[in-house]
Design an enzyme around this catalytic site. Structure first.
Site, PDB file in Angstrom:
ATOM      1  N   ILE A  75       0.840  -1.188   0.000  1.00 41.58           N
ATOM      2  CA  ILE A  75       0.000   0.000   0.000  1.00 41.58           C
ATOM      3  C   ILE A  75       0.874   1.237   0.000  1.00 41.58           C
ATOM      4  O   ILE A  75       1.881   1.288   0.721  1.00 41.58           O
ATOM      5  CB  ILE A  75      -0.906   0.039   1.241  1.00 41.58           C
ATOM      6  CG1 ILE A  75      -1.723  -1.259   1.339  1.00 41.58           C
ATOM      7  CG2 ILE A  75      -1.834   1.243   1.226  1.00 41.58           C
ATOM      8  CD1 ILE A  75      -2.355  -1.460   2.677  1.00 41.58           C
ATOM      9  N   CYS A  76       0.487   2.207  -0.815  1.00 40.59           N
ATOM     10  CA  CYS A  76       1.171   3.493  -0.748  1.00 40.59           C
ATOM     11  C   CYS A  76       0.282   4.468  -0.020  1.00 40.59           C
ATOM     12  O   CYS A  76      -0.709   4.953  -0.558  1.00 40.59           O
ATOM     13  CB  CYS A  76       1.477   3.995  -2.176  1.00 40.59           C
ATOM     14  SG  CYS A  76       2.204   5.639  -2.174  1.00 40.59           S
TER      15      CYS A  76
END
Lengths: 1163, 179
Positions: free
Chosen positions: B115-116
Site C-alpha cells: 500500500i502506498c
C-alpha cells in the site's frame, strides 16, 4: 590334649590371657581390634582350629545365636568365648603383624560339618557336648601335653619359635621388640643361659631365645620334662581353685586379700620355697629346662581355671540371684519395668537386692581368683626381686593388672540380661532422684504430675541417693560389671533423663518470668533482643552443668579411674548443646500453641530464638509448623476470621522469633494459598482495619445516643447522581434529600452494605488490626528502609543463612503490611478497600477518622496514586456537606415544598423540620454504583428538582444524576393507635409511602404486582421492602400476596385477631434482619452484577466476533478460550464450560454456527 | 433525571490508560504489547462500522488480521478485504507494515498487496492506531491518491473509465478461503 579338646574358642581364650598380659590395650581394645579380625589369623591357633573337634559344636552354637539366647548360662559363656576369641585374634594380628588366610580357610573348612551337625543332633546332646568341650570338669592337668605351636610350627610362622602365649611384649613396645627379635634371629643364636636365679632373664627376655630344635634329643628332653612336670604340679596344686560345686560355701568363707597374703607368708613356710623354685622353673623353663618340650604357661593355666570355675560355679549362682526377682523379671519386658505387675513390695528395693546379691557373689568369686593370682604374683615378685631391672617389676605388676582386667571382662561379658535389667532399674531410680526428674515408682504406670526441677544441694533424699549410687557404681566396677555394657546403659539412662527433664520441666512453660527472669515488655518488640539467652535455657544450662554433668563425672570417674578427666569441659558443652537441642525440639512441637497464646508465650519464643541456631533447626521449625498449620488451622472448620487472627499472631510471634522475617517467609506460602480460597478474607481485613478500637467503641456508644438526634439532621441523604460536566474534571453528583416530618419521610443515604457492616461490629471483626493500626510502633517503620545500610544500627546482624537471593531486611513487625501482601495483589486489595470505604462513606457517621488513618497507612504502602480514588471519595463527602449547606442556605427555606402530605392515617404534616440532603459523588472515582430505577414519592421528586436547581446555580454546567436506591430515610408512620418511626432505605420508604391513600378509609391493601406497576420498581426490591415492613409490624401479608396496613394492633383484621397479628409481627421482627440482609445481598447481586455481567458479555462477544472475522473464520472452542485468555484485559475469568455455554447461546440465537467442531460466524 | 456523560464508552478505559502511561516502559516489546492490548480493547468496546481487526490465530499479538468492507458508492461496495498488520516491537513509534491479503485492484495498491499511504510511511505518528489506519484505508478505497499511484493503469482508469475499473476490480477480487 587340653588345647585340642578346648577347641578354638578356648584356645583363643588361653592365648588371650597371655596376649592380654603383654598388651596395654585399653579396656575396650578388644572391641575395636575385633573389627580387624577378619583376614588376620594367628598362626598359633590355626592348628588348634583344624584339629579342634569341640570347636565344631562351639561354632555351631555360636552360629545359632538365636537359640543360645534362650539358654542363659551357656549363652553367657558363648558370648564370652566369642568375645575372648576376638580379643585374642585381634591381639595377635597386632602383635605379630602379619596376616594369614589360613585361618579363614580353616574356618570355612570345618564350618560346614559344624552347621550340619548342629542342626542334626538333638538339642540336649549338643548342649552337653558344648558344655563339656568348653569347660573341662577335670581341672588339674599337671602336665600339659604339648604346646601345639611349638611342636607344629605353622608355615606362615615367621618367628618359628616363641609361642604367642609367651609373647609378653607390651603393646606399645611391640614394634621395637619385634624388630629386635628379628635382628637377633637373623644374626646368631644367643647363648643359652643356665645360670642361677639371679641371671634368670625376665619373662620378656625369653623372646630372645632361639626356637627349640625341631627334633630335640630324647634323653635330655625326658629329664627336663620331668622336672618341669614336677614344678608344674607344685604350683598348680597351690593355686588350684576349690572344686566344690556348691559354690555358696566355697567362697563365702574365703579370707580377704590381705589376710590371704598374711596367711601365705606365715603358714607356707617350707612349701613356700618349693613353690618359689617351682615357679621359677616354670617361668623360665626355656632357659632352665630348654629340653622340656611339653611346657605351658602357668598364668594362662590359671586363667583357664578361673574361666572354668566361673562358668561352672559362679554362673549358676548368679542366675540363682536373679530368681529371687522371680516372675516379675520375666514378666516385665526389658525397658518397660514400669508396666510390670504392681506388687506391694518396693520394686526398686527388690532389684537393688538382686543387684547387690549378684555383686556379693561376684566379689567372693573374684577374691578366690585373685588369691591364686596373688600367689603367682608374689612368686614372680620374688623372682624379680633378685634382678635389679625395674622394668621386670613393672611387668609383673602389669601381669596382675591384666589378669584383673581380663577377669573383669569375663564377668562383664557374661552378665545376664536379667542382672543388667536390675542394674538398670536401680540406676534409673538413683539417677532420677539425683537429677530431680520424677520417676514412676514401683512400676506404677501413672506418671507423676510433679514437674522435674533441679534438686537443692541440701536435699537429704538426693544426698542419700548420690551416696548410694557412688557405692553401687564402685561395687560394680570392682566386680567388673562396669564394663562397656554398663557404660552403654548409663549413657542410655542419662539420655532418657535429659529428655524427660527438658520435656517435663519446660513443656508449656512459656511465661518469661517463670524462672524469675523478666523479659522485654509486651508491646515493643526489640529486634536486638539478645539472641543467646533465655530463662529456660539458662536454667537448663545450669541443670546440665551442676547436676547432669556432675553426675556423669562422678560415675565415669568411678568406672574408669585411669582417665585424667572423664568428663572434659568440652563434653559439658556438648551436653548443653544437646539439652538445648531437645528444648528446641520441644518448643518447635509447641509452636502452634505458642502462637495461639501470644503474647503470653513470649518466654517460649526467647527459648526458641536462643536454640534455633542452625539452619537445620530452622528448617525443622518451618516444616514442622507448616504441617501443624495445615492440620490445625487451614481447614474448612476454621472461619476466615480465626485464620486471620491466628495469622496476626503468627506474624507477631515469628517477628519476635526472627526479625529477619525469613522464617515467616517460609511458612507463609501455605497460608497465603489458603487465604486466596477464602473470598471474604480481604473484606475481613479491611473491616477489621476500619473498626474502631474497642475503647473508642465504648466511648462512641455513649456518645451515639446523643449524637443520633443531632447527627440525623446532618446526615446528608444522598443518592449518587453522576454528572459529567462537559468541562471535564471531576463529576459531581448531588443527592436527593429527605423530608422530615412527612410521615413517609425519605432520607437517602448509604449503601445497602452499610447496615451489614455495622451489625458485624465489633466482636466479629479483626479489632486487633485497628489496635495495631493505632500502635505507634507499627508506624515507625520504613524510614531507614530505603537506605542501603543504617550505619548507626548497633544491633545489626547479618542476614540469615537461609534468606533468599532477593532478601531485603524488613525493619519492623509490620503486621498489616504482611497481612495485606499475603492477600494477593495490591490491586485487588485496593479495589475491595474502596468499595468498603464507599459503603462506609455513604452510610456511616459524619466523621471518618479511622478511614483517614487507614487511608494514610495504605498510601504509604501503595503510593498516593493507587489510592487517589479513595481520596476523592472522602473529599466528595466533605465537599457535598459544604455544598449541601450552601444550597439549602441560598435556596432559602423550602417553601415550595410545603405541601401538606397526608399520612395513611390522614393527618397532615408540619413542614418545618423537613430536610433533604444530598451527597455528591464524583462518578469516575467511586466503585460501580448501579442506578436503580423507580418512581420516588412526588414530594421527594419535588425536593430533588429543587435541590438540582440549587446545584446548577451553584455549579454551572453541571447536572445531577440521582441514585435513588442509595439513600436513607427516616419514616414516621402515624397509624390509628400508634406512631412508628423507622430509619430505612429509600426503597423501603418509597414502598410504604405507596400505602398512603387519603381516599380510602380503612387499611390500604396492595399486592406486589400493584406496587410494581405503581412504582416501576424491581420486583425483588419490592418484595424485600414488603418483608421489611411486615417485620416492623406495619404491613401484614394476606391472601394472594396482598399486603395490608395494620392500622390498629388491637383491631381485628380480616384474617385473624390482633393478637395473632402482633405475634406474627414480633416473629417477623426477629426474622427481619436476616431477610433484610438477604434482600440487600440480592439487590447487590441481581441489580449490580447482572448489569455488569451483561456489559462484560457484550464485550466478550465483540472479541469473539473480531476473532472469527479476522484471525480465522472458524475456531475450535479451546482456541477461542486460549485467545480470550490471552487478549482480554484483566484476565478472562471463564472456564471452557462457561465459554461453551456462552457460545452455545449465540449459536442458539443464530449468530454463530458450529461446523466440524469449530465455531464460525453465520454469514 | 439527566445523565450526561459523553465519555460513556471510554470511561472504563481511562484509568487503565492512565495506569499504562504512568508505568515506566520496562521493555520496548512490553510497551508495544500493552499498547496493542489497549487498542484491541478499544476496537472491541467501540467498533467502527465496516472495519475490524484482531490478533492472528497463532496468538502473536504483534501480528494482526483486519477486515475492511468496501464503502458504498465506490467500486468496492459489497466486497470484503482482508489485511495483515505486522507491528514492530517499538510500535507505536514506528508504523505497522500493512498489506492487503485479498487481491485488490486499486491505484495505490500493487499486485502483491503493498500500500502506498503516507501515514504508513513518513507521516506516521504515535497518535495513529489500528483503527485510524483501517479507517484511512477504508476512505482510500473511495478516494485514491492518483498523484502517486503504484498501479498506473488503475489510476488512469479510475478517472477515464469507471466502468472498466469496476470490472477490473471485480475480476481481481477473490475472496480468501479461510483455512
Amino acid at each position: 590334649m587340653q588345647g585340642v579338646a578346648w577347641g578354638d574358642g578356648m584356645v583363643g581364650v588361653a592365648a588371650g590371657f597371655s596376649a592380654r598380659v603383654a598388651s596395654i590395650a585399653g579396656n575396650f581394645a578388644g572391641r575395636e581390634v575385633a573389627s580387624k579380625r577378619r583376614g588376620n589369623g594367628g598362626p598359633g591357633n590355626n592348628k588348634d582350629m583344624a584339629e579342634g573337634s569341640g570347636a565344631d559344636s562351639i561354632r555351631g552354637r555360636v552360629g545359632c545365636a538365636a537359640e543360645m539366647a534362650a539358654w542363659d548360662a551357656s549363652a553367657a559363656v558363648m558370648g564370652l568365648t566369642e568375645v575372648c576369641r576376638k580379643d585374642v585374634e585381634g591381639f595377635k594380628s597386632r602383635i605379630l603383624g602379619f596376616s594369614c588366610s589360613n585361618k579363614r580357610q580353616a574356618r570355612s573348612h570345618h564350618g560346614q560339618p559344624t552347621m550340619t551337625s548342629a542342626v542334626a543332633s538333638p538339642w540336649h546332646q549338643r548342649r552337653r557336648r558344648v558344655f563339656q568341650s568348653v569347660f573341662q570338669t577335670d581341672v588339674s592337668q599337671p602336665t600339659p601335653q604339648t604346646t601345639p605351636c611349638v611342636r607344629f610350627p605353622d608355615q606362615g610362622h615367621v618367628f618359628g619359635g616363641p609361642p604367642p602365649q609367651t609373647g609378653l611384649a607390651s603393646g606399645p613396645l611391640f614394634s621395637q621388640q619385634a624388630t629386635q627379635d628379628l635382628l637377633a634371629h637373623a644374626h646368631a643364636p644367643v647363648e643359652l643361659s643356665t645360670s642361677s636365679q639371679s641371671t634368670i632373664p625376665a619373662p620378656s627376655q625369653s623372646n630372645l631365645h632361639p626356637p627349640p630344635p625341631l627334633f630335640p634329643p630324647l634323653s635330655r628332653l625326658d629329664n627336663q620334662q620331668a622336672a618341669f612336670d614336677r614344678a608344674w604340679h607344685v604350683v598348680t596344686a597351690r593355686i588350684a581353685l576349690p572344686p566344690s560345686a556348691t559354690a555358696d560355701d566355697s567362697f563365702g568363707t574365703l579370707p580377704t586379700d590381705s589376710q590371704l597374703q598374711l596367711a601365705s607368708q606365715h603358714a607356707a613356710g617350707a612349701s613356700e620355697d618349693d613353690f618359689a623354685q617351682a615357679l621359677a622353673l616354670l617361668v623360665h623353663h626355656s632357659d632352665l629346662l630348654p629340653d622340656a618340650t611339653q611346657t605351658d604357661d602357668i598364668v594362662a593355666w590359671h586363667a583357664q581355671q578361673v574361666r572354668a570355675h566361673f562358668a561352672q560355679h559362679v554362673m549358676p549362682l548368679l542366675s540363682g540371684c536373679l530368681d529371687d526377682g522371680g516372675e516379675e523379671v520375666l514378666a516385665a519386658p526389658e525397658g518397660q519395668q514400669q508396666r510390670g505387675p504392681g506388687r506391694k513390695g518396693n520394686y526398686y528395693e527388690r532389684h537393688m537386692f538382686i543387684a547387690m546379691s549378684s555383686i556379693r557373689t561376684l566379689q567372693a568369686a573374684l577374691r578366690l581368683y585373685f588369691y591364686g593370682l596373688g600367689l603367682l604374683v608374689q612368686g614372680f615378685g620374688r623372682l624379680v626381686d633378685g634382678s635389679t631391672s625395674k622394668e621386670s617389676a613393672d611387668e609383673v605388676e602389669e601381669l596382675a593388672v591384666r589378669f584383673r582386667r581380663d577377669t573383669h571382662a569375663l564377668v562383664g561379658n557374661s552378665a545376664s540380661d536379667g542382672l543388667m535389667r536390675s542394674v538398670r532399674i536401680v540406676l534409673v531410680r538413683l539417677i532420677a532422684t539425683i537429677l530431680g526428674v520424677p520417676w514412676a515408682e514401683d512400676g506404677g504406670s501413672a506418671p507423676t504430675q510433679q514437674r522435674p526441677a533441679p534438686p537443692t544441694d541440701d536435699d537429704l533424699r538426693v544426698l542419700a541417693a548420690r551416696h548410694r549410687l557412688h557405692e553401687f557404681v564402685e561395687q560394680l566396677h570392682n566386680v567388673g560389671l562396669a564394663g562397656e555394657r554398663f557404660q552403654v546403659l548409663f549413657a542410655e539412662i542419662m539420655d532418657t533423663m535429659m529428655s524427660r527433664f527438658v520435656k517435663g520441666a519446660y513443656a508449656g512453660v512459656w511465661a518469661p518470668d517463670y524462672f524469675g527472669f523478666s523479659s522485654t515488655p509486651d508491646t515493643i518488640p526489640q529486634p536486638s533482643a539478645s539472641p543467646t539467652t533465655s530463662a529456660c535455657l539458662v536454667s537448663l544450662g545450669d541443670w546440665v552443668e551442676n547436676h547432669f554433668a556432675r553426675l556423669s563425672l562422678e560415675v565415669l570417674s568411678r568406672i574408669c579411674p585411669e582417665a585424667a578427666s572423664p568428663v572434659p569441659l568440652s563434653d559439658v558443652k556438648t551436653y548443653q548443646s544437646l539439652a538445648s537441642g531437645r528444648l528446641a525440639a520441644l518448643r518447635i512441637d509447641e509452636l502452634f500453641d505458642i502462637v495461639l497464646a501470644w503474647p503470653m508465650s513470649r518466654g517460649a519464643l526467647d527459648d526458641l530464638r536462643a536454640t534455633i541456631t542452625t539452619s537445620a533447626r530452622r528448617r525443622q521449625l518451618t516444616t514442622n509448623f507448616s504441617r501443624t498449620l495445615r492440620t490445625r488451622l487451614l481447614h474448612p472448620g476454621r472461619s476466615t476470621l480465626e485464620i486471620l487472627r491466628t495469622y496476626i499472631s503468627i506474624i507477631r510471634t515469628f517477628h519476635t522469633l526472627d526479625n529477619s522475617k525469613v522464617l515467616l517467609g517460609h511458612i507463609e506460602p501455605d497460608l497465603q494459598l489458603y487465604l486466596c480460597q477464602r473470598e471474604d478474607a480481604i473484606r475481613v481485613v479491611i473491616t477489621g482495619m476500619l473498626a474502631s478500637p474497642e475503647e473508642l467503641q465504648a466511648v462512641r456508644k455513649v456518645k451515639d445516643v446523643a449524637r443520633m438526634k443531632k447527627a440525623n439532621r446532618d446526615k446528608g441523604a444522598d443518592a449518587g447522581a453522576f454528572v459529567t460536566p462537559s468541562a471535564g474534571g471531576a463529576l459531581k453528583t448531588p443527592t436527593m434529600g429527605r423530608r422530615r416530618g412527612a410521615t413517609p419521610e425519605l432520607a437517602s443515604t448509604g449503601y445497602s452494605t452499610a447496615p451489614d457492616m455495622a451489625d458485624q461490629l465489633p466482636s466479629s471483626t479483626l479489632v486487633e488490626l485497628a489496635l495495631i493500626l493505632n500502635d505507634p510502633a507499627q508506624t515507625r517503620r520504613t524510614a531507614p528502609e530505603e537506605e542501603e545500610l543504617d550505619w548507626n544500627d548497633m544491633s545489626w546482624v547479618p542476614d540469615p543463612v537461609d534468606a533468599g537471593a532477593n532478601y531485603k531486611r524488613p525493619r519492623s513487625e509490620d503486621v498489616i503490611g504482611t497481612l495485606i501482601s499475603a492477600l494477593g495483589s495490591p490491586d485487588i486489595f485496593i479495589k475491595e478497600f474502596s468499595s468498603v470505604v464507599a459503603g462506609r462513606l455513604l452510610g456511616g457517621p459524619a466523621r471518618f477518622d479511622q478511614e483517614l488513618r487507614v487511608l494514610d497507612l495504605l498510601k504509604r504502602r501503595f503510593g498516593e496514586a493507587a489510592l487517589q480514588n479513595c481520596d476523592v471519595m472522602i473529599r466528595d463527602i466533605q465537599d457535598s456537606r459544604r455544598v449541601d449547606a450552601t444550597i439549602i442556605k441560598t435556596r432559602g427555606p423550602t417553601q415550595a415544598m410545603e405541601t401538606p402530605v397526608k399520612t395513611p392515617a390522614g393527618k397532615t404534616e408540619e413542614p418545618d423540620d423537613e430536610e433533604y440532603h444530598a451527597r455528591i459523588l464524583s462518578r469516575l472515582f467511586w466503585p460501580d454504583l448501579e442506578r436503580e430505577h423507580f418512581l420516588l414519592p412526588q414530594p421527594i421528586v419535588e425536593y430533588q428538582q429543587w435541590y438540582e436547581r440549587g446545584y446548577e446555580e451553584l455549579k454551572s454546567k453541571r447536572k445531577l444524576t440521582w441514585l435513588n436506591q442509595l439513600g436513607q430515610a427516616r419514616v414516621e408512620l402515624e397509624l390509628e393507635d400508634r406512631t412508628v418511626t423507622v430509619d430505612c432505605s429509600t426503597v423501603e420508604a418509597t414502598v410504604i409511602y405507596a400505602f398512603q391513600d387519603p381516599n380510602t378509609d380503612g387499611p390500604v391493601k396492595k399486592s406486589a404486582d400493584d406496587l410494581y406497576t405503581e412504582l416501576q420498581m424491581d420486583e425483588d426490591l419490592i418484595s424485600a421492602a414488603l418483608t421489611f415492613w411486615a417485620g416492623k409490624g406495619v404491613l401484614r401479608r394476606g391472601a394472594q400476596g396482598v399486603y395490608a396496613v395494620i392500622e390498629s394492633l388491637s383491631a381485628p383484621n380480616d384474617d385473624g385477631t390482633a393478637g395473632a397479628v402482633k405475634g406474627e409481627a414480633e416473629a417477623s421482627v426477629a426474622a427481619d434482619e436476616g431477610a433484610e440482609m438477604e434482600a440487600a445481598k440480592k439487590q447487590d447481586g441481581a441489580a449490580g452484577l447482572s448489569a455488569k455481567e451483561m456489559e462484560r458479555r457484550a464485550m466478550y462477544w465483540q472479541y469473539v466476533k473480531g476473532m472469527l472475522t479476522n484471525a480465522s473464520a472458524s475456531m475450535p472452542l479451546a482456541q477461542v478460550a486460549m485467545m480470550m485468555k490471552m487478549l482480554v484485559p484483566d484476565g478472562f475469568p471463564w472456564g471452557n464450560e462457561e465459554l461453551q455455554e456462552f457460545l452455545g447461546e449465540k449459536v442458539a440465537a443464530g449468530e454463530m454456527e458450529v461446523v466440524g467442531g469449530k465455531y464460525r460466524l453465520k454469514k | 433525571m439527566p445523565y450526561e456523560d459523553t465519555h460513556t464508552s471510554t470511561a472504563g478505559s481511562i484509568p487503565a490508560a492512565k495506569l499504562g502511561g504512568a508505568r515506566k516502559a520496562a521493555e520496548p516489546g512490553q510497551n508495544a504489547m500493552k499498547r496493542l492490548q489497549t487498542e484491541l480493547m478499544q476496537l472491541m468496546t467501540s467498533p467502527a462500522p465496516g472495519v475490524s481487526a484482531f490478533p492472528s490465530a497463532d496468538g502473536n499479538l504483534l501480528s494482526w488480521r483486519a477486515t475492511i468492507e468496501g464503502p458504498d458508492d465506490t467500486p468496492y461496495a459489497g466486497l470484503t478485504f482482508k489485511l495483515s498488520f505486522e507491528f514492530p516491537s517499538n510500535y507505536p513509534y514506528a508504523p505497522p507494515t500493512v498489506l492487503f491479503s485479498t487481491p485488490i485492484y486499486h491505484p495505490n495498491v500493487d499486485f502483491s498487496g503493498r500500500i502506498c499511504l503516507d501515514i504508513l510511511k513518513d507521516k506516521w505518528t504515535a497518535a495513529y492506531n489500528t483503527q485510524t489506519v483501517l479507517l484511512s484505508l477504508q476512505s482510500l478505497l473511495g478516494e485514491p491518491n492518483n498523484a502517486s499511484p503504484l498501479n498506473g493503469e488503475a489510476a488512469e482508469l479510475w478517472d477515464k473509465n469507471p466502468a472498466l475499473f469496476k470490472t477490473k476490480v471485480m475480476d481481481r477480487h477473490k475472496d480468501l478461503e479461510d483455512d
